[in-house]
Design a protein around this motif. Structure first.
Motif, PDB file in Angstrom:
ATOM      1  N   GLY A 141       0.840  -1.235   0.058  1.00  0.00           N
ATOM      2  CA  GLY A 141      -0.047  -0.101  -0.070  1.00  0.00           C
ATOM      3  C   GLY A 141       0.812   1.271  -0.080  1.00  0.00           C
ATOM      4  O   GLY A 141       0.470   2.186  -0.804  1.00  0.00           O
ATOM      5  N   LYS A 142       1.897   1.230   0.829  1.00  0.00           N
ATOM      6  CA  LYS A 142       2.896   2.491   0.672  1.00  0.00           C
ATOM      7  C   LYS A 142       3.417   2.656  -0.362  1.00  0.00           C
ATOM      8  O   LYS A 142       3.757   3.923  -0.816  1.00  0.00           O
ATOM      9  CB  LYS A 142       3.814   2.100   1.977  1.00  0.00           C
ATOM     10  N   VAL A 143       3.763   1.511  -1.240  1.00  0.00           N
ATOM     11  CA  VAL A 143       4.429   1.855  -2.628  1.00  0.00           C
ATOM     12  C   VAL A 143       3.464   2.403  -3.577  1.00  0.00           C
ATOM     13  O   VAL A 143       3.819   3.322  -4.386  1.00  0.00           O
ATOM     14  CB  VAL A 143       4.861   0.514  -3.174  1.00  0.00           C
ATOM     15  N   LEU A 144       2.177   1.993  -3.312  1.00  0.00           N
ATOM     16  CA  LEU A 144       1.200   2.677  -4.107  1.00  0.00           C
ATOM     17  C   LEU A 144       0.694   3.876  -3.903  1.00  0.00           C
ATOM     18  O   LEU A 144       0.416   4.695  -4.768  1.00  0.00           O
ATOM     19  CB  LEU A 144       0.038   1.568  -4.312  1.00  0.00           C
ATOM     20  N   VAL A 183       9.856   6.218   0.607  1.00  0.00           N
ATOM     21  CA  VAL A 183       9.594   5.164  -0.406  1.00  0.00           C
ATOM     22  C   VAL A 183       9.742   5.720  -1.897  1.00  0.00           C
ATOM     23  O   VAL A 183      10.652   4.728  -2.725  1.00  0.00           O
ATOM     24  CB  VAL A 183       7.939   4.743  -0.273  1.00  0.00           C
ATOM     25  N   ARG A 184       9.539   6.817  -2.159  1.00  0.00           N
ATOM     26  CA  ARG A 184       9.724   7.502  -3.461  1.00  0.00           C
ATOM     27  C   ARG A 184      11.151   7.378  -3.821  1.00  0.00           C
ATOM     28  O   ARG A 184      11.632   7.250  -4.800  1.00  0.00           O
ATOM     29  CB  ARG A 184       9.067   8.945  -3.613  1.00  0.00           C
ATOM     30  N   ALA A 185      12.036   7.717  -2.823  1.00  0.00           N
ATOM     31  CA  ALA A 185      13.554   7.777  -3.043  1.00  0.00           C
ATOM     32  C   ALA A 185      14.053   6.384  -3.209  1.00  0.00           C
ATOM     33  O   ALA A 185      15.036   6.171  -4.132  1.00  0.00           O
ATOM     34  CB  ALA A 185      14.034   8.626  -1.925  1.00  0.00           C
ATOM     35  N   ASP A 186      13.860   5.525  -2.270  1.00  0.00           N
ATOM     36  CA  ASP A 186      14.357   4.120  -2.120  1.00  0.00           C
ATOM     37  C   ASP A 186      13.735   3.352  -3.457  1.00  0.00           C
ATOM     38  O   ASP A 186      14.426   2.362  -3.898  1.00  0.00           O
ATOM     39  CB  ASP A 186      14.041   3.620  -0.939  1.00  0.00           C
ATOM     40  N   GLY A 187      12.396   3.631  -4.038  1.00  0.00           N
ATOM     41  CA  GLY A 187      11.739   2.486  -4.737  1.00  0.00           C
ATOM     42  C   GLY A 187      11.358   1.354  -3.933  1.00  0.00           C
ATOM     43  O   GLY A 187      10.745   0.389  -4.868  1.00  0.00           O
TER      44      GLY A 187
END
Length: 254
Positions: A141-144, A183-187
């Motif tokens: 969910g956090k990825v999305l 999360v955006r930075a790490d992917g």
């Protein structure tokens, strides 16, 4: 403007109760939906008549889902390339790590699991296809959520308070936004006991031909197997698996 039909809405509400329960009694339906007994009885009789519900043998006031719902779900899944391709990739990732692999999509403020391939270990994650969880409590969910634009993310966060599933769940919106920046930075995203205190997960985004994150793939393991030695390997596997599924969805890394 066409209006919705209340009786249809109530019938669908009844069917959706079975998403997390294999069987329900008439009394349980009445209590969970807070509907009149006569209304529920008429709806149950109608759903049984059309075989969308079946009576549990020997228990005339208990019900379970009927075959037409399986047929409808199968027809939908058969037209959804994502599910078919995800099952193939997830099986490969699960075989490489022998841990549970999931593929999920975002639905409002929740994630819905489309694919699960389990581990062979006796201690494993309790989950299943169709499970719905708060997105902010899960790695997938956090990825999305991290892939949403600002307006879309604000709309999701505006749906209500961030309820926690465990003491580790992120329930503060500002803290969640900071987590999504990471999360955006790490992917990658992790779930460190935020949806289940006994489990740990790592997830990566699955992208389509436009580059949008249409799903997320995760590897989940009990805390007893989430070791410093194993975690880097699982992280690599879930990243490679998500990339492989993205390629099947038409994504070309730029």
């Amino acid at each position: 403007m066409a209006r919705v039909v209340p009786a249809v809405i109530r019938a669908l509400d009844i069917l959706e109760l079975f998403l997390d329960r294999p069987e329900l009694s008439a009394r349980e339906v009445i209590e969970r939906l807070d509907l009149p007994r006569t209304t529920v009885h008429e709806l149950l009789v109608t759903l049984v008549e059309r075989s969308y519900l079946v009576v549990v043998p020997g228990q005339p006031v208990r019900y379970r889902l009927g075959m037409p719902l399986f047929q409808l779900g199968s027809a939908f899944a058969g037209r959804l390339d994502l599910v078919r391709e995800a099952q193939s990739v997830a099986r490969g990732v699960a075989a490489a790590c022998d841990e549970a692999v999931h593929v999920a999509v975002l639905d409002g403020a929740d994630v819905v699991y489309l694919v699960k391939v389990d581990s062979t270990h006796p201690v494993r994650m309790v989950s299943g296809v169709g499970l719905r969880l708060p997105a902010h409590c899960t790695a997938v969910g956090k990825v999305l959520l991290a892939d949403l634009d600002r307006a879309s993310l604000n709309a999701v966060l505006a749906t209500g308070p961030l309820a926690g599933m465990t003491p580790a769940s992120i329930t503060d919106p500002d803290r969640l936004r900071a987590e999504l920046d990471r999360v955006r930075a790490d992917g990658l995203a992790v779930d460190m006991g935020e949806s289940d205190t006994a489990m740990r997960c790592v997830a990566a985004a699955v992208r389509d031909h436009s580059g949008a994150a249409v799903a997320a793939m995760s590897v989940s393991a009990p805390i007893i197997r989430w070791t410093p030695q194993a975690q880097p390997r699982w992280t690599e596997l879930v990243r490679d698996g998500a990339d492989s599924l993205s390629a099947r969805m038409g994504y070309q890394r730029r």
